[in-house]
Design an enzyme around this catalytic site. Structure first.
Site, short mmCIF file in Angstrom:
data_model
loop_
_atom_site.label_atom_id
_atom_site.label_comp_id
_atom_site.label_asym_id
_atom_site.label_seq_id
_atom_site.Cartn_x
_atom_site.Cartn_y
_atom_site.Cartn_z
N LYS A 80 0.85 -1.19 0.00
CA LYS A 80 0.00 0.00 0.00
C LYS A 80 0.88 1.24 0.00
O LYS A 80 1.92 1.27 0.69
CB LYS A 80 -0.91 -0.02 1.23
CG LYS A 80 -1.99 1.06 1.24
CD LYS A 80 -2.88 0.92 2.47
CE LYS A 80 -3.98 1.97 2.52
NZ LYS A 80 -4.83 1.83 3.71
N SER A 155 -9.63 1.73 2.67
CA SER A 155 -8.78 2.49 1.77
C SER A 155 -7.72 1.62 1.08
O SER A 155 -7.13 2.07 0.10
CB SER A 155 -8.07 3.59 2.56
OG SER A 155 -7.23 3.01 3.54
N SER A 179 -9.83 -0.56 6.91
CA SER A 179 -9.22 -0.36 5.59
C SER A 179 -8.49 -1.57 5.01
O SER A 179 -8.14 -1.55 3.84
CB SER A 179 -8.24 0.82 5.64
OG SER A 179 -8.96 2.03 5.57
#
Ligand SMILES: [Zn+2]
Lengths: 492, 484
Positions: A80, A155, A179
């Site tokens: 990420k 996210s 997330s």
């Protein structure tokens, strides 16, 4: 939403379909070389990422220093884009860091590198991890591999989509209010949020420091354990990292779940939860019961206040954590400024997206003189009540089972104009962060061709129980063996 | 008017702790390195970095708090103080808000021979910010982050100080205490001791506080006293004219010797304090705190009492010497080798301090062994040199680093103490100056001075003055008897 969803069973002959423990066998037998695996993934990314936009940065070259590891297997991992990777651009999905190249590796990255992993690329995300759909990215939205018109969740949407679509064998995400788990659920993969303090936050760009944890996103539970084992451990660079952690033992296959007590909190199956999701989750609980577990309904009475408390605490911390993006030392700096104040205002105005600004303002407001007690302090009290709910549950249950997300993946653009509707996507994952507990999401069915996630919530530092129950479930089911057929991809 | 108003002053003092490394990262705290050479991703506030508390900083802060008679908290935590400024990389300062490290202390100090006490409200631990450097030529402002993250304590007094002189005396005592406790160098010119003052006036006898001004940029004891004197005058004038004072922050302009407004309360920051989530709250072990208390050295007030009792020094002498730990150590070491405390004290206060002041040096920078001073004083006692020669030798020894005895020998500065040789010189002088001799014999005692001067001149100043005087008096008396 177009009805384009198609799925297929995984193909054992296709490298990018395999889980990492399956790949390991091939590598150890010498049937494939690490470079073959690498090239297969790079090809797959070239094939589908135009449609998915799961990556912000791809590292297409196989790292030469890994060429000869004396037979020790090496694996790519997608990361990420809010986790610092030395020398590889790390943007947080934001314009303000669009060209930021970190001078150091996050502790999590160093731990993975020590174990032969290397960074395949940096995945798309809601800007500064603020969002539940991956639409709040300065680099455009990521799409759901199961249906290109749906969101992948957020996210960590890029990481979840990449793993689901075969663009990465596994990935790192971060979980502040769901997330990791929510996009894992929406993309039909496994995602875990470790106990707060399990994994070092050093090098994870802070969103809400008291809630953030890095977690793995994988194709199955065994891989989840492998990544967890690599990530967990005390880090002297993170004062909130838990000292004296024993490594998590392997979740060996269990014949039966006899003696395992599961609570199913009724507040997690309330009116906001889609019927198909509720059905899939209850059916999954039935599977666990068939395996010998005892399940019963229970109550976590303060659940409904979790979302409000979260949307005070997280923005409060974020408003402070994001103050460093001021254009002075690194990142975007406006070229319009004629005074210091101008520089701050324009740099941040140009650099941050709407959702980030909204949360900075919310957080600044709740910490302001005269409002602090009414908002921040009260939210902390609610947080304590939520912790107590869970503590009471641990007297009777070994783990709790619930949906990860109240709905399956929703259409792209559906909630972008309605922040409250967007915030509801995390209503079932947020209490876990507030209480600092471990939780895992794994695929437990499909509704309208889109994956449904089962969330298992555990006692602090008892990731093992979650992994063992999840492993037993996967041995009894095959939801984790389905792969999406991405958009215009030619089937078979 | 002056008697009708009371001056009320409280101080906020920032003190850099002398740790090797910064408070939340491993960078060096050395002063004076080239800009931005003692920085890392952590103290530059890079994304993803986290603070880890330097335990040495915590220990020094506890030491300081104990030396200031504070009650050290069992539970303490860090908070974030949020504001934007280019010298503050994270956009917040890690500080302490509602659970400070220590509270409820006091410090006794002497002003004009009287003892006074100021209460210490709190002592807390925090990180220093960087430094802005303005380039006058290009008009650019650059930031040096070397200082960023150096550990600081903030010491806040109650509004217990009643005059600019008291404020200065308090600060001098505070510096001495912190130097004795070995928590800080307290070098104001290097910024390791910095002070802001709150000052207000009120009618004598009133209990409510008047409208205060906060004065910043007080970079020396002198500046502190001058700025406060200026403020007393300014506020008095304003009140006499019936003006309303505003709550404001003012800065001391050293060049113009005035305070100037910086900002008013309406422009004041809302710092939005909240608990620092990256650091865990601390529970201090009382046994550990006690250990630190036991390890504290003798502090200035105790040492001053001891100097008076043990060495019989007047309070004034003891106060002056004890104000600097280095000076007091120097004094004691010297007395060990030359057991005449008052003589040593006169020399320390006269020659030693005079030398330091004339060169703008701190006692720490004195490059002279106390044994050497003892050696010098012994030579005076032995009659080898006179006091005035000793003063010259001292100056030379301090600046060259040579031993006083070697200097005296090298330059042939020994006194003429040989009675025979000196008696011959005396006789010669009496013969050559019949008129002053006559004057003296007629009762003009002053003439003796002239004759002494002649003896000194003939011996190039080396004559032992006591001996020369005795011989001269004897000779003059004898010859008078012989003369009809
Ligand atoms: Zn540093």
């Amino acid at each position: 939403m177009r009805c384009q969803q198609r799925m297929r069973k995984m193909d054992e002959g296709c490298l990018t379909d395999l889980s990492v423990h399956q790949l390991r066998v091939l590598l150890e037998r010498g049937e494939v070389a690490p470079r073959d695996v690498h090239e297969a993934y790079v090809r797959r990314i070239e094939e589908v990422d135009d449609q998915l936009n799961a990556y912000i940065t791809v590292c297409p070259d196989f790292p030469p220093e890994l060429e000869n590891r004396h037979g020790r297997p090496v694996f790519p991992v997608a990361v990420k884009d809010n986790i610092m990777t030395r020398g590889i651009r790390t943007t947080c999905g934001s314009r303000i860091l669009a060209r930021f190249i970190p001078p150091y590796d996050a502790t999590a990255i160093l731990r993975l590198k020590e174990r032969g992993l290397y960074v395949l690329g940096k995945t798309n995300m809601d800007e500064f991890a603020m969002g539940s759909s991956c639409e709040n990215s300065a680099f455009g939205p990521t799409r759901n591999p199961w249906n290109l018109d749906a969101v992948p969740g957020g996210s960590s949407g890029g990481s979840a989509a990449a793993v689901a679509a075969g663009e990465a064998p596994w990935a790192l995400g971060s979980d502040t209010g769901g997330s990791v788990r929510q996009p894992a659920a929406l993309c039909g993969v496994v995602g875990m949020k470790p106990t707060y303090g399990r994994v070092s936050r050093f090098g994870l760009v802070a969103f809400a420091s008291s809630l953030d944890q890095i977690g793995p996103i994988t194709r199955d539970v065994w891989d989840c354990w492998v990544l967890m084992r690599a990530l967990c451990g005390h880090d002297p660079l993170d004062s909130t990292s838990a000292p004296g952690q024993a490594p998590i033992p392997p979740p060996q296959s269990v014949e039966s779940l006899g003696g395992v007590r599961i609570g199913v909190p009724r507040e997690y199956l309330g009116p906001g939860v889609e019927d198909a999701v509720r059905d899939a989750v209850l059916k999954a609980v039935g599977v666990l019961e068939e395996l010998g577990a005892r399940a019963e309904e229970c109550s976590l009475p303060h659940t409904e206040y979790g979302l409000s408390a979260y949307y005070i605490i997280a923005p409060a911390e974020a408003s402070s954590n994001l103050a460093r993006y001021d254009g002075v030392r690194y990142g975007h700096r406006t070229c319009q400024a004629s005074s210091l104040l101008d520089m701050y205002e324009l740099t941040r105005q140009e650099g941050f997206g709407a959702e980030v600004k909204r949360r900075i303002m919310l957080g600044t407001y709740v910490l302001s003189a005269g409002y602090y007690d009414a908002y921040y302090l009260r939210a902390q009290k609610v947080r304590t009540l939520i912790c107590r709910d869970f503590e009471r549950a641990w007297a009777r249950y070994d783990l709790l089972a619930a949906p990860t997300s109240p709905t399956v993946a929703f259409p792209l653009g559906e909630r972008t104009a309605d922040p409250l509707a967007m915030y509801m996507a995390d209503v079932l994952t947020i209490p876990v962060n507030l209480a600092g507990l471990p939780a895992l999401s794994l695929p437990c069915g499909f509704a309208r061709g889109l994956p449904v996630g089962l969330q298992l919530i555990g006692r602090p530092f008892d990731e093992l129980t979650l992994l063992r129950v999840a492993q037993a479930f996967q041995q009894a089911t095959d939801y984790h063996l389905y792969r999406p057929v991405v958009g215009g991809e030619v089937d078979g | 008017m002056a008697d009708a108003v009371e001056v009320v002053i409280g101080l906020e003092v920032h003190v850099e702790l002398k740790t090797e490394s910064k408070i939340f990262c491993a960078c060096s705290t050395r002063f004076g390195s080239p800009p931005n050479t003692q920085v890392c991703p952590i103290c530059l506030g890079h994304p993803g970095t986290l603070p880890v508390l330097n335990l040495k900083a915590l220990e020094l802060a506890v030491r300081a708090a104990l030396a200031l008679n504070c009650k050290v908290a069992r539970y303490t935590k860090f908070d974030r103080k949020n504001y934007f400024y280019p010298d503050l990389p994270k956009g917040y300062q890690i500080s302490q808000y509602d659970a400070p490290l220590a509270e409820h202390g006091w410090l006794e100090f002497r002003v004009d021979g009287r003892m006074r006490t100021a209460r210490i409200r709190r002592v807390h631990l925090e990180e220093d910010a960087g430094k802005l450097m303005h380039d006058e030529v290009t008009g650019e402002t650059l930031v040096d982050f070397n200082r960023c993250g150096v550990p600081l304590i903030e010491v806040v007094t109650e509004p217990d100080l009643r005059s600019p002189r008291e404020a200065r005396a308090f600060m001098e005592e505070l510096r001495a205490v912190l130097q004795y406790a070995e928590v800080s160098d307290c070098r104001m010119q290097e910024g390791s001791l910095r002070c802001d003052a709150n000052i207000s006036l009120r009618p004598r006898g009133a209990t409510d506080l008047g409208t205060k001004a906060e004065i910043k940029n007080l970079n020396s004891f002198r500046a502190l006293e001058k700025a406060l004197e200026y403020e007393v005058a300014r506020q008095t004038r304003a009140l006499e004219r019936g003006e309303r004072l505003v709550l404001e922050t003012r800065g001391w302009d050293e060049g113009r010797q005035v305070t100037v407004p910086l900002r008013t309360k309406e422009e004041a920051h809302d710092y939005r304090y909240f608990p620092e989530p990256d650091l865990v709250p601390m529970t201090l072990d009382p046994e550990w705190v006690e250990q630190i208390r036991r390890s504290l050295p003798e502090l200035p007030s105790q040492r001053m009492a001891r100097f008076q009792a043990e060495y019989g020094l007047p309070a004034y002498d003891a106060g002056v010497i004890v104000a600097s730990r280095r000076l007091a150590d120097f004094f004691e070491e010297c007395v060990r080798h030359y057991p005449h405390p008052k003589t040593v004290s006169n020399w320390v206060m006269g020659q030693v301090l005079g030398y330091l002041n004339s060169r703008g040096l701190e006692p720490e920078e004195l490059n002279f062994e106390p044994e050497r001073l003892a050696e010098l004083l012994r030579m005076v006692d032995e009659g080898v040199i006179s006091v005035s020669v000793a003063r010259e030798v001292f100056e030379e020894a301090v600046s060259t680093g040579k031993s006083p005895r070697a200097l005296v020998e090298e330059k042939g500065l020994e006194q003429l103490s040989d009675t025979g040789a000196l008696a011959a010189v005396v006789r010669q002088v009496i013969e050559e100056h019949p008129s002053p001799v006559r004057d003296y014999r007629r009762g003009k005692v002053k003439a003796l001075g002239f004759l002494m001067g002649q003896v000194m001149k003939k011996t190039a100043g080396k004559a032992n003055p006591q001996l020369a005087r005795r011989l001269l008096e004897e000779a003059l008396a004898t010859e008078r008897e012989e003369t009809p």
